[in-house]
Design a protein around this motif. Sequence first.
Motif, PDB file in Angstrom:
ATOM      1  N   ARG A 101       8.312  15.506  -1.061  1.00 37.72           N
ATOM      2  CA  ARG A 101       7.974  14.403  -1.864  1.00 37.72           C
ATOM      3  C   ARG A 101       7.294  13.169  -1.060  1.00 37.72           C
ATOM      4  N   VAL A 102       8.082  13.228   0.224  1.00 40.18           N
ATOM      5  CA  VAL A 102       7.530  12.191   1.260  1.00 40.18           C
ATOM      6  C   VAL A 102       6.337  12.242   1.519  1.00 40.18           C
ATOM      7  N   GLN A 103       5.607  13.475   1.722  1.00 43.91           N
ATOM      8  CA  GLN A 103       4.435  13.611   2.012  1.00 43.91           C
ATOM      9  C   GLN A 103       3.626  13.609   0.674  1.00 43.91           C
ATOM     10  N   GLN A 104       4.176  13.976  -0.372  1.00 44.84           N
ATOM     11  CA  GLN A 104       3.127  13.593  -1.473  1.00 44.84           C
ATOM     12  C   GLN A 104       3.060  12.138  -1.720  1.00 44.84           C
ATOM     13  N   ALA A 105       4.000  11.435  -1.371  1.00 44.65           N
ATOM     14  CA  ALA A 105       3.878  10.153  -1.495  1.00 44.65           C
ATOM     15  C   ALA A 105       3.002   9.378  -0.536  1.00 44.65           C
ATOM     16  N   LEU A 106       2.672   9.989   0.411  1.00 42.13           N
ATOM     17  CA  LEU A 106       1.865   9.510   1.621  1.00 42.13           C
ATOM     18  C   LEU A 106       0.358   9.572   1.151  1.00 42.13           C
ATOM     19  N   LEU A 107       0.149  10.654   0.220  1.00 44.44           N
ATOM     20  CA  LEU A 107      -1.529  10.803  -0.154  1.00 44.44           C
ATOM     21  C   LEU A 107      -1.409   9.983  -1.490  1.00 44.44           C
ATOM     22  N   PRO A 108      -2.531   9.512  -1.730  1.00 46.17           N
ATOM     23  CA  PRO A 108      -3.055   8.564  -2.800  1.00 46.17           C
ATOM     24  C   PRO A 108      -3.115   9.337  -4.104  1.00 46.17           C
ATOM     25  N   LYS A 109      -2.563   8.957  -4.985  1.00 50.07           N
ATOM     26  CA  LYS A 109      -2.567   9.482  -6.470  1.00 50.07           C
ATOM     27  C   LYS A 109      -3.613   8.869  -7.247  1.00 50.07           C
TER      28      LYS A 109
END
Length: 654
Positions: free
Chosen positions: A427-435
């Motif tokens: 979840r943290v890593q996905q949060a680091l990638l722009p959506k």
Amino acid sequence: MVGGHVPFIVHQLIISFLLLITFVTHLFYFNEYAKFKLYFNVEQLFTSIMIAGFISLFMAVLPNMLDGTVIDLSNSPKINRLLHMLFIYTSLIYFLHSFAIFRKLMLKRKDNAIMKRWKLLVAFLVMTTFMSLNEPLRIPSLVAEITLVAGGLIILPMLVRIKWIAFLTKKVQWLCIFFLLGIVSISLVLIQKLYSLKNFQGGRDPMQYVVADPITLNVFWLLIICCVVIYSLLSLATLVFNLPIFSVIEEKKSEIESYQEISTALNLKESDEETFERLFNVCYSNTMSNSGWLVVNSAQNGQIYEHVGSISEEQIKTVNQRINFEALIKREPKNGYYYFPDLVKSRVFTDKNTAFRSMLILPIFNSAKFRGAICLVSPMLDGYDEYMINLTKSYVDQAKLALENARLLEKTIQAARYKEELEIAQRVQQALLPKTFPPSEYCEIAAFAESAREVGGDYYDYNQIDDYRLALIIGDVSGKGTDAAFHMAQMKGIFQSLMQLCPPSDNFMMMANTAASNCLEKGRFVTLIYIALDFVQNVFTFSRAGHCPLLYYNAETKEVDYLSGDGLGLGIIRDSRYNDFVDAHNYPLNVGDVLVLYTDGLVEGRQYNSEEEYDYDRLKNCLALNAPKSADAIKDAIIADFKSFTRGNNDYRD
């Protein structure tokens, strides 16, 4: 004559009805009394019977004690008759009280069937009280005898209900034997004393008011007295003849308690040393050994020895040497133990008078690794029979199974914790990638990221320099899993900082290499592509640092091709020589052009049960077929084509 007999008949009827009321009320009283004694303490129950019996015995000898000392009973027939009537009454109380207490014992582990039978018995006894009526309402002897037989058939199943004995400890069993001997003795004395009152001298026989003649007419008395005496005798016989069995039951209880002790110790999460010590004590106490020692193979302290009994450390060393203990514990025995029935014959000890004649060794292995051993010594030749050996083996097997379960449980807990941590990291890593990307009238951007594992080292980002300029970056940290994800998060901060400086793409790579060299340990590197889009000059510039080539669709020429360029991964060369491997490439930017940035997981994805990869050609062909579409449509087409190719194989997803 008739007139002279009327008072006697009336007198008999009054006495009979008084007896009937007495029998019924006392029967119901003691029946309810037993119900309210909710506890089940055999010692207290028998004590209450003994107290009632001693009171009855006291009333039996009271006339003899008073006669000639306090009063002359031979000249006082009324007082004598009163004392004997009191004795008869206390005897009735004793037998009814005993009957009620035995009800408590009979109904141990009761069920519906036995409760119905007891209610039938009480109702039958109530009916028999009406047979206590004397002349002129006395029933025929034949009816009384039939009723007596019927009552015996009803009460017989109750007399054999002696289940309460199985719940007694050895100490209480012996105590109950003495109690029952006392109850039987008191009952026989009272019966004999009651019978002797028929020879009463000093007026009308008191027994004729209570007991009819012949004796079979007294169904109520007979059933109550027989029930008390027979149940006492059966209980006494059962206790005496089953004492050897009770000792076995005690051993079984001890064994069960030992199992529980081992399970409790394992649930308490004691150390291996503490668990093995508890296991050793259980095996030692349940095998009648006179000596023994415990070996614990500790990772920190090597082999630890603890011994009990009369055996010394020197003798233990001698035993270990002569039986070659080190060789025995190298592998687990097939039957789970080593047994030496005669230590003298095995030449472990040479003195035939030695206190150590036989020995049992129980090695403890866990995951094929020697963890410890329990060594037990008996003073008897062939001192361990098959039952003892199997018993100790079962203790050891239970401990081994519990230890293995505890180990697997710990692994499961760790795996669950690790999975939870990975989910958090994901979840943290996905949060680091722009959506989402900033809306622009010049371009469309669509992105998709899915790691082959919970987390990985893939990274993409952007920087909106101004309304006309946009920078894009995509990279991949070497390695997999959480380690790569950690470094990815670390590099994100560096890249974002450098992108804010808006350097040319080749300068960006040089500064990024310096930063990566200072942050990454040796052997780690990052592949990267950095693109700067300028919508005023309609040009894009990119630099490549060992990453997958940029896939480019030229809308004017309708051609799809890969733009490779030179470049070396960041962190491979960690000095100024790296600058020689960096180039900036400029390309015109046309309306309808398409740029596809990706990581190696896309082109290296394989078919299920095949070594064939998705490869660059399929990606190129997919873009050629979908290039005129929107950014989202192109992205969806590539993902659909990739998943169709790799269906069933989840090892390559980036």
